[in-house]
Structures are given as structure tokens and as C-alpha cells.
Design a protein around this motif. Structure first.
Motif, PDB file in Angstrom:
ATOM      1  N   VAL A  70     -90.643 -15.049 -17.451  1.00 34.11           N
ATOM      2  CA  VAL A  70     -91.719 -14.478 -18.260  1.00 34.11           C
ATOM      3  C   VAL A  70     -93.041 -14.392 -17.493  1.00 34.11           C
ATOM      4  O   VAL A  70     -93.662 -13.333 -17.442  1.00 34.11           O
ATOM      5  CB  VAL A  70     -91.875 -15.235 -19.594  1.00 34.11           C
ATOM      6  CG1 VAL A  70     -93.088 -14.758 -20.366  1.00 34.11           C
ATOM      7  CG2 VAL A  70     -90.606 -15.064 -20.426  1.00 34.11           C
ATOM      8  N   PRO A  71     -93.513 -15.468 -16.838  1.00 29.54           N
ATOM      9  CA  PRO A  71     -94.782 -15.335 -16.098  1.00 29.54           C
ATOM     10  C   PRO A  71     -94.686 -14.363 -14.925  1.00 29.54           C
ATOM     11  O   PRO A  71     -95.661 -13.695 -14.586  1.00 29.54           O
ATOM     12  CB  PRO A  71     -95.099 -16.749 -15.615  1.00 29.54           C
ATOM     13  CG  PRO A  71     -93.990 -17.623 -16.017  1.00 29.54           C
ATOM     14  CD  PRO A  71     -93.041 -16.833 -16.855  1.00 29.54           C
ATOM     15  N   ILE A  72     -93.499 -14.263 -14.349  1.00 31.39           N
ATOM     16  CA  ILE A  72     -93.316 -13.318 -13.240  1.00 31.39           C
ATOM     17  C   ILE A  72     -93.462 -11.894 -13.754  1.00 31.39           C
ATOM     18  O   ILE A  72     -94.152 -11.067 -13.151  1.00 31.39           O
ATOM     19  CB  ILE A  72     -91.953 -13.528 -12.548  1.00 31.39           C
ATOM     20  CG1 ILE A  72     -91.888 -14.931 -11.942  1.00 31.39           C
ATOM     21  CG2 ILE A  72     -91.724 -12.472 -11.476  1.00 31.39           C
ATOM     22  CD1 ILE A  72     -90.520 -15.336 -11.456  1.00 31.39           C
ATOM     23  N   TYR A  73     -92.820 -11.595 -14.879  1.00 34.47           N
ATOM     24  CA  TYR A  73     -92.958 -10.268 -15.483  1.00 34.47           C
ATOM     25  C   TYR A  73     -94.411  -9.986 -15.855  1.00 34.47           C
ATOM     26  O   TYR A  73     -94.915  -8.887 -15.615  1.00 34.47           O
ATOM     27  CB  TYR A  73     -92.078 -10.140 -16.742  1.00 34.47           C
ATOM     28  CG  TYR A  73     -90.660  -9.710 -16.466  1.00 34.47           C
ATOM     29  CD1 TYR A  73     -90.392  -8.425 -16.018  1.00 34.47           C
ATOM     30  CD2 TYR A  73     -89.598 -10.572 -16.643  1.00 34.47           C
ATOM     31  CE1 TYR A  73     -89.091  -8.015 -15.764  1.00 34.47           C
ATOM     32  CE2 TYR A  73     -88.299 -10.177 -16.394  1.00 34.47           C
ATOM     33  CZ  TYR A  73     -88.052  -8.902 -15.949  1.00 34.47           C
ATOM     34  OH  TYR A  73     -86.772  -8.490 -15.700  1.00 34.47           O
ATOM     35  N   PHE A  90     -79.201 -10.536 -15.851  1.00 37.49           N
ATOM     36  CA  PHE A  90     -77.857 -11.094 -15.744  1.00 37.49           C
ATOM     37  C   PHE A  90     -77.832 -12.573 -15.375  1.00 37.49           C
ATOM     38  O   PHE A  90     -76.771 -13.164 -15.300  1.00 37.49           O
ATOM     39  CB  PHE A  90     -77.029 -10.289 -14.742  1.00 37.49           C
ATOM     40  CG  PHE A  90     -76.688  -8.921 -15.259  1.00 37.49           C
ATOM     41  CD1 PHE A  90     -75.769  -8.768 -16.283  1.00 37.49           C
ATOM     42  CD2 PHE A  90     -77.318  -7.803 -14.748  1.00 37.49           C
ATOM     43  CE1 PHE A  90     -75.466  -7.508 -16.776  1.00 37.49           C
ATOM     44  CE2 PHE A  90     -77.021  -6.542 -15.237  1.00 37.49           C
ATOM     45  CZ  PHE A  90     -76.085  -6.388 -16.250  1.00 37.49           C
ATOM     46  N   ASP A  91     -78.977 -13.180 -15.160  1.00 37.57           N
ATOM     47  CA  ASP A  91     -79.036 -14.600 -14.811  1.00 37.57           C
ATOM     48  C   ASP A  91     -78.704 -15.456 -16.028  1.00 37.57           C
ATOM     49  O   ASP A  91     -79.535 -15.667 -16.911  1.00 37.57           O
ATOM     50  CB  ASP A  91     -80.429 -14.960 -14.287  1.00 37.57           C
ATOM     51  CG  ASP A  91     -80.522 -16.412 -13.861  1.00 37.57           C
ATOM     52  OD1 ASP A  91     -79.497 -16.981 -13.452  1.00 37.57           O
ATOM     53  OD2 ASP A  91     -81.636 -16.972 -13.929  1.00 37.57           O
ATOM     54  N   ILE A 149     -83.684 -13.878 -21.903  1.00 39.71           N
ATOM     55  CA  ILE A 149     -84.439 -13.965 -20.650  1.00 39.71           C
ATOM     56  C   ILE A 149     -84.897 -15.403 -20.465  1.00 39.71           C
ATOM     57  O   ILE A 149     -85.489 -15.998 -21.370  1.00 39.71           O
ATOM     58  CB  ILE A 149     -85.671 -13.022 -20.669  1.00 39.71           C
ATOM     59  CG1 ILE A 149     -85.247 -11.574 -20.722  1.00 39.71           C
ATOM     60  CG2 ILE A 149     -86.568 -13.254 -19.471  1.00 39.71           C
ATOM     61  CD1 ILE A 149     -84.675 -11.024 -19.451  1.00 39.71           C
ATOM     62  N   SER A 150     -84.633 -15.946 -19.314  1.00 37.91           N
ATOM     63  CA  SER A 150     -85.051 -17.313 -19.012  1.00 37.91           C
ATOM     64  C   SER A 150     -86.574 -17.406 -19.035  1.00 37.91           C
ATOM     65  O   SER A 150     -87.268 -16.509 -18.551  1.00 37.91           O
ATOM     66  CB  SER A 150     -84.532 -17.703 -17.625  1.00 37.91           C
ATOM     67  OG  SER A 150     -85.070 -18.935 -17.225  1.00 37.91           O
ATOM     68  N   PRO A 151     -87.110 -18.464 -19.591  1.00 40.00           N
ATOM     69  CA  PRO A 151     -88.575 -18.625 -19.632  1.00 40.00           C
ATOM     70  C   PRO A 151     -89.217 -18.612 -18.247  1.00 40.00           C
ATOM     71  O   PRO A 151     -90.396 -18.304 -18.112  1.00 40.00           O
ATOM     72  CB  PRO A 151     -88.766 -19.987 -20.302  1.00 40.00           C
ATOM     73  CG  PRO A 151     -87.513 -20.238 -21.055  1.00 40.00           C
ATOM     74  CD  PRO A 151     -86.426 -19.544 -20.309  1.00 40.00           C
TER      75      PRO A 151
END
Length: 129
Positions: A104-107, A90-91, A99-101
């Protein structure tokens, strides 16, 4: 050596080689150098085994303590994952879904850690038994 490699960023082998290089400069005989390197590798292996045993003891203690202690880690994992997914979805997605880039590394890191720790760890435990 996986735990040591994790702690040293995958450089446990380099650590042994580096210390081995120092030992090469300090020791006089080839036998002393080989024995020192062997002892260093044994120390690292012993540390990894002890760390693994401590994790297993903690999981066993949690399983014996009751429902909440044995399920607190999975519940925490579920809660944090749920909250993170909700926030990341929802961000800034009022008009369209993207999805904000930054997420992605967090996921990637979360998925790698969770799958490695849970599935690989459980598989190793089952093989050892």
C-alpha cells in the motif's frame, strides 16, 4: 522552491530561517542581515530554476534523438508498473484476492510521484510556453 523543498524534505524555508538566525548572530546591522537573507533566498531560487532548465533540456534532447530515446522513460515506467502490479497482485493470492499491506505505501508513493512529475511538470511547461 519545490525542488529545494524536495531535496531538503520540505525544509527549505526552515533552512533559510536557520541560516538567517545564524546571520542574525554574526551580522552587526539590520541591513546586512536582510541583504544576506535576500541573497540566500535568491541562491535557492536560482538553483531551482537551473535544475528545472536541465530537466527541460534533457526532455528536449530525448525528443530530438529518435523514437527509442524519446520513449525510453515511458517504456521503462510502463514495464516497471506492469511488473510491480503483477507481483503485488499474485503475491500470496492463490485462494482469494487481497493486497498485502506492505504494498500500500509503495503504491501511494509511486502514484504520487508519477502524477506529480508527469502531470504537474507538463502543465507547468505548457504554462511557461
Amino acid at each position: 522552491m519545490k525542488i529545494i523543498k524536495t531535496i531538503f524534505g520540505g525544509g527549505a524555508d526552515k533552512l533559510v530561517e536557520t541560516v538567517g538566525g545564524v546571520l542574525d548572530n554574526l551580522s552587526t546591522s539590520k541591513e546586512e542581515k536582510l541583504e544576506a537573507k535576500r541573497l540566500l533566498k535568491q541562491l535557492i531560487l536560482d538553483y531551482e530554476n537551473k535544475a528545472s532548465q536541465e530537466v527541460t533540456k534533457r526532455w528536449e534532447a530525448d525528443a530530438k534523438a529518435g523514437w527509442l530515446p524519446s520513449n525510453i522513460r515511458p517504456l521503462t515506467l510502463i514495464f516497471l508498473t506492469f511488473v510491480f502490479v503483477i507481483i503485488s497482485v499474485f503475491d500470496g493470492n492463490l485462494g482469494g484476492f487481497k493486497i498485502s499491506p506492505a504494498y500500500v505505501p509503495i503504491y501511494q508513493t509511486l502514484l504520487l510521484c508519477v502524477y506529480s512529475a508527469y502531470f504537474a511538470g507538463r502543465s507547468i511547461e505548457k504554462i511557461k510556453k
